[in-house]
Motif scaffolding. Structure first.
Motif, PDB file in Angstrom:
ATOM      1  N   SER A   1      10.328   2.112  13.274  1.00 30.72           N
ATOM      2  CA  SER A   1       9.620   1.586  12.141  1.00 30.72           C
ATOM      3  C   SER A   1       8.913   2.591  11.380  1.00 30.72           C
ATOM      4  CB  SER A   1       8.548   0.380  12.755  1.00 30.72           C
ATOM      5  OG  SER A   1       7.544   1.180  13.471  1.00 30.72           O
ATOM      6  N   GLU A   2       8.899   3.886  11.629  1.00 29.29           N
ATOM      7  CA  GLU A   2       8.478   4.794  10.905  1.00 29.29           C
ATOM      8  C   GLU A   2       9.400   5.155   9.859  1.00 29.29           C
ATOM      9  OE1 GLU A   2       7.340   8.079  13.061  1.00 29.29           O
ATOM     10  OE2 GLU A   2       5.255   7.656  12.902  1.00 29.29           O
ATOM     11  N   LYS A   3      10.909   4.954  10.136  1.00 31.22           N
ATOM     12  CA  LYS A   3      11.954   4.941   9.083  1.00 31.22           C
ATOM     13  C   LYS A   3      11.823   4.184   7.921  1.00 31.22           C
ATOM     14  CE  LYS A   3      13.636   8.840  11.040  1.00 31.22           C
ATOM     15  NZ  LYS A   3      13.366  10.116  10.612  1.00 31.22           N
ATOM     16  N   ILE A   4      11.428   2.822   8.678  1.00 31.16           N
ATOM     17  CA  ILE A   4      11.425   1.748   7.741  1.00 31.16           C
ATOM     18  C   ILE A   4      10.186   1.854   6.631  1.00 31.16           C
ATOM     19  CG2 ILE A   4      11.233  -0.648   7.306  1.00 31.16           C
ATOM     20  CD1 ILE A   4      12.333  -1.045  10.285  1.00 31.16           C
ATOM     21  N   ALA A   5       9.262   2.598   7.188  1.00 30.72           N
ATOM     22  CA  ALA A   5       7.955   2.577   6.311  1.00 30.72           C
ATOM     23  C   ALA A   5       8.432   3.711   5.297  1.00 30.72           C
ATOM     24  CB  ALA A   5       6.943   3.196   7.034  1.00 30.72           C
ATOM     25  N   GLU A   6       9.406   4.743   5.703  1.00 30.27           N
ATOM     26  CA  GLU A   6       9.598   6.052   4.674  1.00 30.27           C
ATOM     27  C   GLU A   6      10.465   5.271   3.677  1.00 30.27           C
ATOM     28  OE1 GLU A   6      11.416   9.087   6.436  1.00 30.27           O
ATOM     29  OE2 GLU A   6      10.194   9.616   8.108  1.00 30.27           O
ATOM     30  N   LYS A   7      11.303   4.388   3.974  1.00 27.98           N
ATOM     31  CA  LYS A   7      12.238   3.716   2.900  1.00 27.98           C
ATOM     32  C   LYS A   7      11.173   2.925   1.824  1.00 27.98           C
ATOM     33  CE  LYS A   7      16.234   1.064   1.999  1.00 27.98           C
ATOM     34  NZ  LYS A   7      15.746   0.469   0.757  1.00 27.98           N
ATOM     35  N   LEU A   8      10.356   2.060   2.558  1.00 31.51           N
ATOM     36  CA  LEU A   8       9.315   1.187   1.889  1.00 31.51           C
ATOM     37  C   LEU A   8       8.601   2.278   0.786  1.00 31.51           C
ATOM     38  CD1 LEU A   8       8.315  -1.764   1.205  1.00 31.51           C
ATOM     39  CD2 LEU A   8       6.363  -1.074   2.883  1.00 31.51           C
TER      40      LEU A   8
ATOM     41  N   ASP B   1      10.974   3.317  -2.042  1.00 30.34           N
ATOM     42  CA  ASP B   1      11.354   2.253  -3.124  1.00 30.34           C
ATOM     43  C   ASP B   1      10.156   1.595  -3.819  1.00 30.34           C
ATOM     44  OD1 ASP B   1      13.866   2.433  -2.024  1.00 30.34           O
ATOM     45  OD2 ASP B   1      13.603   0.607  -0.458  1.00 30.34           O
ATOM     46  N   SER B   2       8.852   1.924  -3.238  1.00 32.27           N
ATOM     47  CA  SER B   2       7.754   1.528  -3.986  1.00 32.27           C
ATOM     48  C   SER B   2       6.946   2.140  -4.631  1.00 32.27           C
ATOM     49  CB  SER B   2       6.898   0.712  -2.824  1.00 32.27           C
ATOM     50  OG  SER B   2       7.610  -0.201  -2.115  1.00 32.27           O
ATOM     51  N   ALA B   3       6.626   3.656  -4.071  1.00 26.26           N
ATOM     52  CA  ALA B   3       5.731   4.566  -4.859  1.00 26.26           C
ATOM     53  C   ALA B   3       6.279   5.434  -5.768  1.00 26.26           C
ATOM     54  CB  ALA B   3       5.159   5.501  -3.826  1.00 26.26           C
ATOM     55  N   ARG B   4       6.670   4.718  -7.010  1.00 25.76           N
ATOM     56  CA  ARG B   4       7.244   5.483  -8.087  1.00 25.76           C
ATOM     57  C   ARG B   4       6.168   5.493  -9.431  1.00 25.76           C
ATOM     58  NH1 ARG B   4      13.629   3.777  -7.789  1.00 25.76           N
ATOM     59  NH2 ARG B   4      14.083   4.240  -5.646  1.00 25.76           N
ATOM     60  N   GLY B   5       5.175   5.499  -9.139  1.00 28.79           N
ATOM     61  CA  GLY B   5       4.008   5.480 -10.106  1.00 28.79           C
ATOM     62  C   GLY B   5       4.160   6.859 -10.867  1.00 28.79           C
ATOM     63  N   GLN B   6       3.595   6.991 -11.971  1.00 27.39           N
ATOM     64  CA  GLN B   6       3.653   8.298 -12.745  1.00 27.39           C
ATOM     65  C   GLN B   6       3.288   9.508 -11.990  1.00 27.39           C
ATOM     66  OE1 GLN B   6       5.104   8.616 -15.567  1.00 27.39           O
ATOM     67  NE2 GLN B   6       4.008   9.875 -17.186  1.00 27.39           N
ATOM     68  N   ALA B   7       4.143  10.479 -11.668  1.00 30.35           N
ATOM     69  CA  ALA B   7       3.733  11.626 -11.283  1.00 30.35           C
ATOM     70  C   ALA B   7       3.928  11.496  -9.521  1.00 30.35           C
ATOM     71  CB  ALA B   7       2.604  12.542 -11.475  1.00 30.35           C
ATOM     72  N   CYS B   8       4.038  10.417  -9.155  1.00 32.37           N
ATOM     73  CA  CYS B   8       4.177  10.226  -7.568  1.00 32.37           C
ATOM     74  C   CYS B   8       5.404  10.927  -7.079  1.00 32.37           C
ATOM     75  CB  CYS B   8       4.424   8.632  -7.110  1.00 32.37           C
ATOM     76  SG  CYS B   8       3.083   7.576  -7.439  1.00 32.37           S
ATOM     77  N   LEU B   9       5.253  11.370  -5.704  1.00 34.79           N
ATOM     78  CA  LEU B   9       6.325  12.245  -5.188  1.00 34.79           C
ATOM     79  C   LEU B   9       7.446  11.501  -4.653  1.00 34.79           C
ATOM     80  CD1 LEU B   9       4.053  14.989  -3.361  1.00 34.79           C
ATOM     81  CD2 LEU B   9       4.997  15.203  -5.826  1.00 34.79           C
ATOM     82  N   LEU B  10       8.382  11.913  -4.549  1.00 30.01           N
ATOM     83  CA  LEU B  10       9.687  11.623  -4.062  1.00 30.01           C
ATOM     84  C   LEU B  10       9.648  12.734  -2.981  1.00 30.01           C
ATOM     85  CD1 LEU B  10      12.262  10.067  -3.498  1.00 30.01           C
ATOM     86  CD2 LEU B  10      13.636  11.732  -4.854  1.00 30.01           C
ATOM     87  N   ARG B  11       9.119  12.105  -1.601  1.00 32.55           N
ATOM     88  CA  ARG B  11       8.959  12.965  -0.446  1.00 32.55           C
ATOM     89  C   ARG B  11      10.060  13.507   0.281  1.00 32.55           C
ATOM     90  NH1 ARG B  11       4.316   8.831   2.257  1.00 32.55           N
ATOM     91  NH2 ARG B  11       2.795   9.085   0.715  1.00 32.55           N
ATOM     92  N   GLY B  12       9.619  14.791   0.726  1.00 33.52           N
ATOM     93  CA  GLY B  12      10.653  15.472   1.696  1.00 33.52           C
ATOM     94  C   GLY B  12      10.004  15.635   3.221  1.00 33.52           C
ATOM     95  N   PRO B  13      10.892  16.150   4.143  1.00 28.39           N
ATOM     96  CA  PRO B  13      10.385  16.034   5.584  1.00 28.39           C
ATOM     97  C   PRO B  13       8.861  16.543   5.830  1.00 28.39           C
ATOM     98  CG  PRO B  13      12.633  16.838   5.366  1.00 28.39           C
ATOM     99  CD  PRO B  13      12.131  16.836   4.028  1.00 28.39           C
ATOM    100  N   TYR B  14       8.494  17.853   4.777  1.00 33.20           N
ATOM    101  CA  TYR B  14       7.196  18.546   5.056  1.00 33.20           C
ATOM    102  C   TYR B  14       6.074  17.426   5.057  1.00 33.20           C
ATOM    103  CZ  TYR B  14       3.295  21.575   4.188  1.00 33.20           C
ATOM    104  OH  TYR B  14       1.918  21.922   4.206  1.00 33.20           O
ATOM    105  N   LEU B  15       6.374  16.714   3.776  1.00 31.47           N
ATOM    106  CA  LEU B  15       5.032  15.599   3.521  1.00 31.47           C
ATOM    107  C   LEU B  15       4.923  14.690   4.591  1.00 31.47           C
ATOM    108  CD1 LEU B  15       3.253  15.364   0.861  1.00 31.47           C
ATOM    109  CD2 LEU B  15       4.870  16.901   0.757  1.00 31.47           C
ATOM    110  N   TRP B  16       6.076  14.214   5.037  1.00 28.68           N
ATOM    111  CA  TRP B  16       5.665  12.983   6.236  1.00 28.68           C
ATOM    112  C   TRP B  16       5.426  13.808   7.561  1.00 28.68           C
ATOM    113  CZ3 TRP B  16       5.739   8.321   5.449  1.00 28.68           C
ATOM    114  CH2 TRP B  16       6.074   7.741   4.465  1.00 28.68           C
ATOM    115  N   LYS B  17       5.612  14.876   8.003  1.00 26.11           N
ATOM    116  CA  LYS B  17       5.071  15.811   9.041  1.00 26.11           C
ATOM    117  C   LYS B  17       3.556  15.830   8.710  1.00 26.11           C
ATOM    118  CE  LYS B  17       9.011  18.499  10.384  1.00 26.11           C
ATOM    119  NZ  LYS B  17       9.542  19.751  10.455  1.00 26.11           N
ATOM    120  N   ARG B  18       3.063  16.249   7.341  1.00 26.81           N
ATOM    121  CA  ARG B  18       1.602  16.548   7.167  1.00 26.81           C
ATOM    122  C   ARG B  18       0.928  15.225   7.340  1.00 26.81           C
ATOM    123  NH1 ARG B  18      -2.398  16.906   3.882  1.00 26.81           N
ATOM    124  NH2 ARG B  18      -3.562  18.714   3.673  1.00 26.81           N
TER     125      ARG B  18
END
Length: 389
Positions: A156-163, A166-183
């Protein structure tokens, strides 16, 4: 002659000791942090004699601007050894890093700086704010919400990553990579627990929480990540927090300056919003940054720019930006009506400051109609970066 290279295995121990010293970290925690990152993302700077002078971590990502993801590489862990200080090693390290980004075709670079003056000399500028909300849990309503709360699993963490993507696209929001999810899941050597908010099998939101215990009556919750996509997810999350109030006093959440969560409270004493830190942006490639970015619907016009960038000759030039239908096209030349140093362009680019407010700093200038046009093209939404890295 300095040598700028990826971190070598033979330098790991000395490098980790240097970074630990720079950030006053415990040695073992620093080693663990460096080890958990891809070794290819670390860079070191050495003298011609082979002495370690400094290093940093590259974080490949992208940043959303009006519906388009602009290539961006973040920086963290920027440190200079004791022997490198006073020798301009820090500036050399940043020049080498930004040149590498430029050669790779990266448009932007962002960071949270321990000092602003140094990074300003490197072309970075304050371009947005990172806020946190503190909620006293004993003032929360404990009614809960209509969604089911379940611990997140590896699947379900993979589903959360996709959500999130798809959802967090506000001004200056990040398209995350592996480092951010690990952090998010393991910040500062701790483990964050993930919880999803479900309607049947449909995930409508999630959070990651760290439980800090200071004693029986003074414990706190910290959300390292939070995404709520429906009104029911908001109410379920607040009820979920309220269910912790027997043993936890407060919860701290990442937030924009204004948040949908705050609309759930009637009184100002039910929450606190504080500025945690400003983040800084550097325009690495002016043409790519202006063309990769989206522009607000209805914004149109032709803006003539004169950019000053002492580090990159291709940026240090006149540009004509033509905006139509949410896209920008850049051609060299033009009248140079709006004069900007590369740092001021970063603050304008994100919508952090309008052109008129930038003019009050004395770092930009142009006719009033040009300032108004620049604000029209770049404004429309305040930056909302919700990640700390």
């Amino acid at each position: 002659m300095h040598r700028f290279t990826p971190l070598q295995s033979a330098d790991f121990l000395e490098f980790s000791e240097m970074i630990a010293d720079c950030f006053n970290m415990e040695g073992e925690k620093c080693k663990d942090w460096i080890s958990r990152c891809d070794k290819e993302l670390w860079r070191t700077l050495k003298s011609s004699e082979g002495d370690l002078l400094g290093g940093l971590l590259r974080i490949p990502m992208a940043q959303w601007y009006h519906g388009r993801a602009v290539s961006m590489t973040g920086l963290a862990g920027v440190g200079i050894s004791a022997s490198g200080r006073g020798l301009r090693a820090g500036q050399t390290l940043m020049k080498e890093t930004l040149q590498e980004f430029y050669n790779e075709g990266v448009a932007l670079s962002a960071l949270y700086g321990s000092t602003t003056s140094f990074y300003r000399r490197c072309g970075y500028e304050r371009a947005g704010s990172y806020f946190q909300v503190e909620l006293p849990l004993r003032g929360l309503d404990n009614r809960g919400g209509p969604l089911e709360v379940r611990p997140l699993t590896a699947e379900s963490e993979k589903i959360a990553e996709k959500l999130q993507a798809d959802s967090a696209r506000g001004q200056a929001c990040l398209l995350r990579g592996p480092y951010l999810w690990k952090r998010i899941r393991g910040p500062r050597g701790k483990t964050a627990q993930g919880f999803g908010f479900y309607r049947g099998e449909e995930l409508e939101g999630y959070t990651y929480l760290i439980k800090d215990s200071a004693g029986f009556s003074d414990n706190s919750l910290e959300a390292t990540d939070l995404l709520l996509t429906t009104p029911d997810a908001v109410s379920t999350f607040l009820g979920f927090l309220a269910g912790h109030r027997a043993f936890f006093v407060t919860a701290t959440l990442p937030s924009a300056a204004s948040s949908e969560i705050l609309m759930s409270f009637n009184e100002p004493w039910q929450f606190k919003v504080r500025l945690h830190e400003h983040w800084l942006l550097r325009i690495v490639n002016v043409k790519k940054a202006l063309e990769e970015r989206g522009y607000q619907r209805g914004a149109a016009g032709e803006l003539h720019l004169a950019i000053e960038d002492p580090w990159f000759p291709d940026n240090n030039a006149f540009f004509m930006l033509e905006v139509q239908n949410g896209r920008g096209k850049v051609t060299p030349g033009g009248r140079g009506d709006l004069k900007l140093d590369i740092g001021s362009l970063a603050a304008l680019y994100t919508g952090f400051l309008t052109a008129e407010k930038l003019a009050l700093t004395g770092r930009t200038g142009g006719p009033s109609e040009t300032l108004e046009l620049a604000t029209h093209l770049f404004g429309g939404a305040a930056p909302e970066l919700l990640d700390f890295f």
